[in-house]
Each structure stands twice: as C-alpha cells, then as structure tokens.
Design an enzyme around this catalytic site. Structure first.
Site, PDB file in Angstrom:
ATOM      1  CG  HIS A   1      -0.194   0.051   2.515  1.00 23.87           C
ATOM      2  ND1 HIS A   1       0.357   1.206   3.029  1.00 23.87           N
ATOM      3  CD2 HIS A   1       0.107  -0.937   3.387  1.00 23.87           C
ATOM      4  CE1 HIS A   1       0.953   0.940   4.184  1.00 23.87           C
ATOM      5  NE2 HIS A   1       0.821  -0.371   4.416  1.00 23.87           N
TER       6      HIS A   1
ATOM      7  CD  GLU B   1       1.527  -5.713   8.390  1.00 30.19           C
ATOM      8  OE1 GLU B   1       1.587  -6.940   8.180  1.00 30.19           O
ATOM      9  OE2 GLU B   1       2.419  -4.918   8.010  1.00 30.19           O
TER      10      GLU B   1
END
Length: 175
Positions: free
Chosen positions: A8, A83
């Site tokens: 990202h 994550e």
C-alpha cells in the site's frame, strides 16, 4: 501468468516511522500519489484480471486506485491479507526500542509462524480462483515479507510503500 504484490501507499504513520499493524490509517497525500504511480507501472506490465486487497483502508484505497486505472471492476477483499497484529507495539516509533525488545513486542500478539500460515492460506485461496490469470495482491510489509518467505523458501526482503514485486503465478499454485 503472473502475480504482483503491491505494498500500500504511504500513510502519516509510515512517514513518522510508527508501527501500524492493524491500526486502520488512510493513505496520506503522498501515499495516494504512490498508489497512482504503482497502478501506472502495473498498466505497463501487462493485462491484469483481478485485484485482491487487505481489508485495511490504506490497502483498499491503493487497490481501488489501481482498479480504476486498470479498468478492473471490483476489488476483492480478503481478510487473511490483513497486516500482522502487532498488539502493544502498534503506534510505537521504530527507533524507540532496541531490536530484541521490539521483536518481543511485535511477536506478542501474532507469531511469525501464525502470520505465515495466514498469508499462505490467503495465497491458496486466490490461486484456487485464478489458476491461469494475472493477479494483483495489495497488502502490507510484514505480511508480504513473511508470506513470501514461506512460499518461496528464502527470506524475502521488505517491500517498500508503493513498490511492486512480480512472480510467476506457478509459484503459488501448489502451496
């Protein structure tokens, strides 16, 4: 066929070197532009059939920007691409602790093996749906580093914000 792993774009926490984990921060202005740059690079790399993303906002925003530029109608969100849960270490400045203490904090909630197991499960899920397709996965530094290390059999280096790593899809077909 190929897979592209895209980390990202940058957030304010990335800029400040704070450990994010599952804290759901949006892209910063810089991260938004990194997501555009990544999408343009992907566009030059060929035709893509599908995009998968972690459910965290920073990844979804990066994936949505890529989908718009690449003309892909839908971003598939996969919970197992989230994550690592850094627990008490989330929000900690990466320079605040010595390496041993930081490692203990990072592993307090989710071990390396648990992250690897979750990442491999996500990779298998995607591989089952796209046997002969070019696929983009948008996610996070720790998850990709540990997941790729487990899948490839060597210590894969960290992927930086907005960067892309490409691999033959066959590497993920028989996990």
């Amino acid at each position: 066929m190929k897979w592209a792993f895209v980390r990202h774009g940058r957030t304010e926490w990335n800029k400040k070197r704070l450990l994010q984990g599952r804290t759901d921060n949006p892209l910063s202005a810089e991260g938004y532009f990194e997501s555009i740059k990544a999408a343009q690079t992907l566009q030059r790399m060929g035709h893509w059939h599908a995009i998968y993303s972690s459910p965290l906002t920073r990844s979804v925003q990066t994936a949505q920007r890529a989908a718009e530029i690449l003309g892909i109608a839908r971003v598939h969100v996969v919970d197992n691409l989230i994550e690592r849960d850094f627990g008490p270490a989330e929000g900690v400045h990466l320079g605040d602790f010595d390496e041993e203490t930081l490692t203990k904090l990072i592993c307090a909630e989710e071990s390396d093996e648990e992250v690897q197991h979750r990442a491999l499960h996500a990779f298998r899920h995607i591989a089952e749906r796209h046997r002969s397709r070019n696929v983009i996965l948008v996610g996070h530094g720790a998850l990709f580093r540990l997941g790729l290390s487990a899948a490839l059999g060597y210590d894969h280096p960290q992927i930086l914000n907005g960067d892309i790593c490409e691999f033959p899809a066959e590497l993920f077909q028989d996990l």
